[in-house]
Design an enzyme around this catalytic site. Structure first.
Site, mmCIF file in Angstrom:
data_model
loop_
_atom_site.group_PDB
_atom_site.id
_atom_site.type_symbol
_atom_site.label_atom_id
_atom_site.label_comp_id
_atom_site.label_asym_id
_atom_site.label_seq_id
_atom_site.Cartn_x
_atom_site.Cartn_y
_atom_site.Cartn_z
ATOM 1 C CG HIS A 154 -6.874 32.765 -4.122
ATOM 2 N ND1 HIS A 154 -7.685 33.808 -4.492
ATOM 3 C CD2 HIS A 154 -6.322 33.125 -2.940
ATOM 4 C CE1 HIS A 154 -7.615 34.759 -3.581
ATOM 5 N NE2 HIS A 154 -6.793 34.379 -2.620
ATOM 6 C CG ASP A 362 -9.729 28.187 -13.229
ATOM 7 O OD1 ASP A 362 -9.077 28.644 -12.285
ATOM 8 O OD2 ASP A 362 -9.644 28.615 -14.394
HETATM 9 C C1 GDG Z 1 -6.240 31.981 -9.353
HETATM 10 C C2 GDG Z 1 -7.072 30.703 -9.516
HETATM 11 C C3 GDG Z 1 -9.145 32.061 -9.179
HETATM 12 C C4 GDG Z 1 -5.129 37.211 -18.045
HETATM 13 N N1 GDG Z 1 -4.478 37.614 -19.141
HETATM 14 C C5 GDG Z 1 -4.290 38.921 -19.033
HETATM 15 C C6 GDG Z 1 -4.846 39.333 -17.825
HETATM 16 N N2 GDG Z 1 -5.357 38.269 -17.241
HETATM 17 C C7 GDG Z 1 -6.087 38.320 -15.974
HETATM 18 C C8 GDG Z 1 -7.556 38.051 -16.184
HETATM 19 C C9 GDG Z 1 -7.997 37.642 -14.789
HETATM 20 C C10 GDG Z 1 -6.733 37.010 -14.240
HETATM 21 O O1 GDG Z 1 -5.639 37.364 -15.075
HETATM 22 C C11 GDG Z 1 -6.818 35.501 -14.251
HETATM 23 O O2 GDG Z 1 -7.643 35.116 -13.216
HETATM 24 P P1 GDG Z 1 -8.251 33.662 -13.144
HETATM 25 O O3 GDG Z 1 -9.262 33.657 -12.066
HETATM 26 O O4 GDG Z 1 -8.850 33.348 -14.473
HETATM 27 O O5 GDG Z 1 -7.043 32.659 -12.931
HETATM 28 P P2 GDG Z 1 -5.643 32.540 -12.056
HETATM 29 O O6 GDG Z 1 -4.655 33.562 -12.454
HETATM 30 O O7 GDG Z 1 -5.206 31.145 -12.268
HETATM 31 O O8 GDG Z 1 -6.064 32.788 -10.526
HETATM 32 C C12 GDG Z 1 -8.445 31.046 -10.078
HETATM 33 C C13 GDG Z 1 -8.240 33.261 -8.926
HETATM 34 O O9 GDG Z 1 -6.959 32.832 -8.415
HETATM 35 C C14 GDG Z 1 -8.848 34.221 -7.895
HETATM 36 O O10 GDG Z 1 -9.141 33.568 -6.694
HETATM 37 O O11 GDG Z 1 -10.317 32.524 -9.850
HETATM 38 O O12 GDG Z 1 -9.244 29.872 -10.154
HETATM 39 O O13 GDG Z 1 -6.398 29.774 -10.367
HETATM 40 O O14 GDG Z 1 -8.312 38.762 -14.019
HETATM 41 O O15 GDG Z 1 -8.164 39.204 -16.702
HETATM 42 N N3 GDG Z 1 -4.849 40.606 -17.392
HETATM 43 C C15 GDG Z 1 -4.281 41.527 -18.203
HETATM 44 N N4 GDG Z 1 -3.703 41.187 -19.388
HETATM 45 C C16 GDG Z 1 -3.684 39.914 -19.847
HETATM 46 O O16 GDG Z 1 -3.164 39.654 -20.938
HETATM 47 N N5 GDG Z 1 -4.274 42.790 -17.813
#
Ligand code: GDG
Length: 459
Positions: A154, A362
């Site tokens: 991921h 990312d």
């Molecule tokens: C890893 C990889 C890859 C954030 N704040 C809140 C909240 N979030 C949710 C977002 C989004 C998720 O968390 C974050 O996803 P990301 O993809 O931006 O980043 P990582 O957590 O680092 O995930 C990344 C991912 O895996 C999937 O393969 O894209 O590159 O690092 O969904 O909305 N959700 C809620 N409240 C918050 O305050 N409910």
């Protein structure tokens, strides 16, 4: 139909939880369809690791095991989050290699594999997720498991030069060769992996997308993860979505909102983003009193020291910006560490003219996709996206920026705020089409389809 066995560091959250994300939803769908099993850490720390707990409910079968405090320290905090995480995100400066961490990491992976082994059926298809579990398949193979096993990373796969700084990196590479299929987010990740493998494994050869090395054949392929964009767009109209949207609109009183949403993590480029916003207020004085920046940054990995350092850096920066620019009736930067509900977040995105997604590195970045999905197609906001997010390879209609260039990011915010409606609509249409074409369900369908047709490559 073969049964899916999903393996991830954490199992769930499955439903109802505020942070239940797209990945959990995609896995649950595929697991339910095949009456599958989901295995991983329970999220609990217990003095003695006490076997495994099976639960059935809502059409789902889970198997979880606890970690001892030492395992949690070495495997999770240590090797996974203080070593692999920073290194794979190009932060060699923050990479804390410790032989104890590495041994703990391998021990926990071996114990996890031994725990799962008796629950496996001959036709199972096993899908292992992320950097915590790279050596998982190696132990299964040693125990004679010859089912199809796939691995999806991921986070980004780093360049060869970066990886070579890791002591025992050859063990990581060897462990990856125990899989039948290795999935990455982007073609660039695949290329970096292959560059590393072909050059570092004596005798390794490549035939199409199949790497032959160490007596095994492994298929390498990109599967860019998506979201359920249609469902996400609906979140705006839920009670929580509407409530947050209205609250923000009332508070803004006609000002433009710029939004950032990230787990509090040094890979997300939040300090650089704050500096770019400060730059905006400095370089474009007319923005003062006219824009507000909302940064939602729920705390994560609080027991890892680098995260505590980042937190105090952001507290300092946000205080500095507000101290310098705030007025009696205007707060330029609202920085909150609270977790907002998933549906509420959609309302916040909808209320924002600019979505600022500027990670330094990312794997994909799902926030970029969620921001687009939550927009009004008739009057959409503009996504400003880092070129170093995996999402940039797909979301070319965003304003692509270099997150280290604070002047350029400030300029992009201005361009986004003043972009004509027809251009915003055109960009949004293109981005939304991409989200609908390759959504989260297609991602899991394609990975599992490829894995099923790929198996049997072992020696
Ligand atoms: C890893 C990889 C890859 C954030 N704040 C809140 C909240 N979030 C949710 C977002 C989004 C998720 O968390 C974050 O996803 P990301 O993809 O931006 O980043 P990582 O957590 O680092 O995930 C990344 C991912 O895996 C999937 O393969 O894209 O590159 O690092 O969904 O909305 N959700 C809620 N409240 C918050 O305050 N409910």
């Amino acid at each position: 139909m073969s049964r899916l066995v999903a393996v991830s560091n954490r199992v769930g959250p499955i439903r109802g939880a505020t942070r239940a994300g797209g990945l959990a939803i995609a896995l649950v769908d595929s697991l339910k369809a095949s009456k599958g099993l989901w295995f991983g850490w329970s999220g609990k720390i217990a003095e003695a690791s006490s076997g495994a707990t099976t639960e059935r409910g809502g059409g789902l079968h889970t198997l979880t095991t606890d970690l001892t405090p030492q395992e949690h320290e070495d495997y999770y905090n240590g090797f996974a989050n203080r070593c692999l995480w920073p290194l794979f995100h190009y932060r060699i400066d923050l990479t804390a290699y410790d032989r104890r961490y590495f041994d703990g990491y391998r021990r926990v992976n071996a114990r996890f594999a031994q725990t799962l082994r008796p629950h496996l059926l001959p036709d199972d298809v096993i899908w292992v997720h992320d950097y915590h579990l790279i050596p998982f398949a190696e132990t299964l193979r040693e125990m004679g498991v010859d089912q199809h096993i796939g691995f999806f990373l991921h986070i980004p796969f780093p360049s060869r030069e970066v990886l070579l700084t890791l002591p025992h990196q050859d063990r990581i590479l060897q462990a990856l060769m125990a899989y039948d299929l290795l999935g990455f987010h982007t073609e660039r990740d695949c290329e970096r992996f292959l560059d590393y493998a072909v050059n570092e494994i004596p005798g390794a050869t490549l035939a199409g997308d199949v790497l032959c090395a160490l007596g095994r054949k492994v298929r390498i392929k990109a599967f860019p993860i998506g979201i359920d964009a249609r469902e996400y767009a609906e979140f705006v109209w839920t009670e929580d979505g509407q409530r947050q949207w209205q609250r923000v609109k009332t508070a803004l009183r006609g000002r433009d909102q710029i939004i950032g949403v990230d787990r509090l993590d040094y890979t997300k480029g939040i300090p650089q983003r704050f500096l770019a916003y400060e730059r905006l207020l400095q370089d474009y004085p007319a923005t003062r009193g006219q824009v507000e920046f909302l940064q939602v940054a729920p705390l994560s990995r609080e027991t890892v020291p680098e995260y505590a350092t980042l937190r105090s850096e952001l507290e300092h920066l946000s205080a500095r910006i507000n101290g310098a620019f705030a007025d009696v009736d205007w707060t330029p930067l609202r920085y909150i560490n609270r977790t907002v509900s998933r549906r509420g977040l959609a309302g916040l995105y909808r209320a924002s003219k600019v979505g600022l997604v500027t990670p330094l590195r990312d794997g994909m970045n799902l926030v970029a996709k969620e921001y687009v999905a939550a927009q009004d197609p008739a009057d959409p906001g503009v996504l400003v996206l880092s070129r170093f997010a995996g999402a940039a390879a797909q979301m070319k209609a965003a304003l692509i920026v270099n997150p280290y260039d604070t002047v350029a990011v400030a300029e992009a915010m201005q361009i986004a705020r003043h972009m004509p409606l027809d251009e915003r609509q055109r960009r949004h249409r293109e981005l939304m089409q991409g989200l609908l074409d390759y959504d989260i369900r297609r991602w899991s369908r394609e990975f599992l389809g490829t894995l099923k047709e790929t198996g049997g490559h072992g020696d």
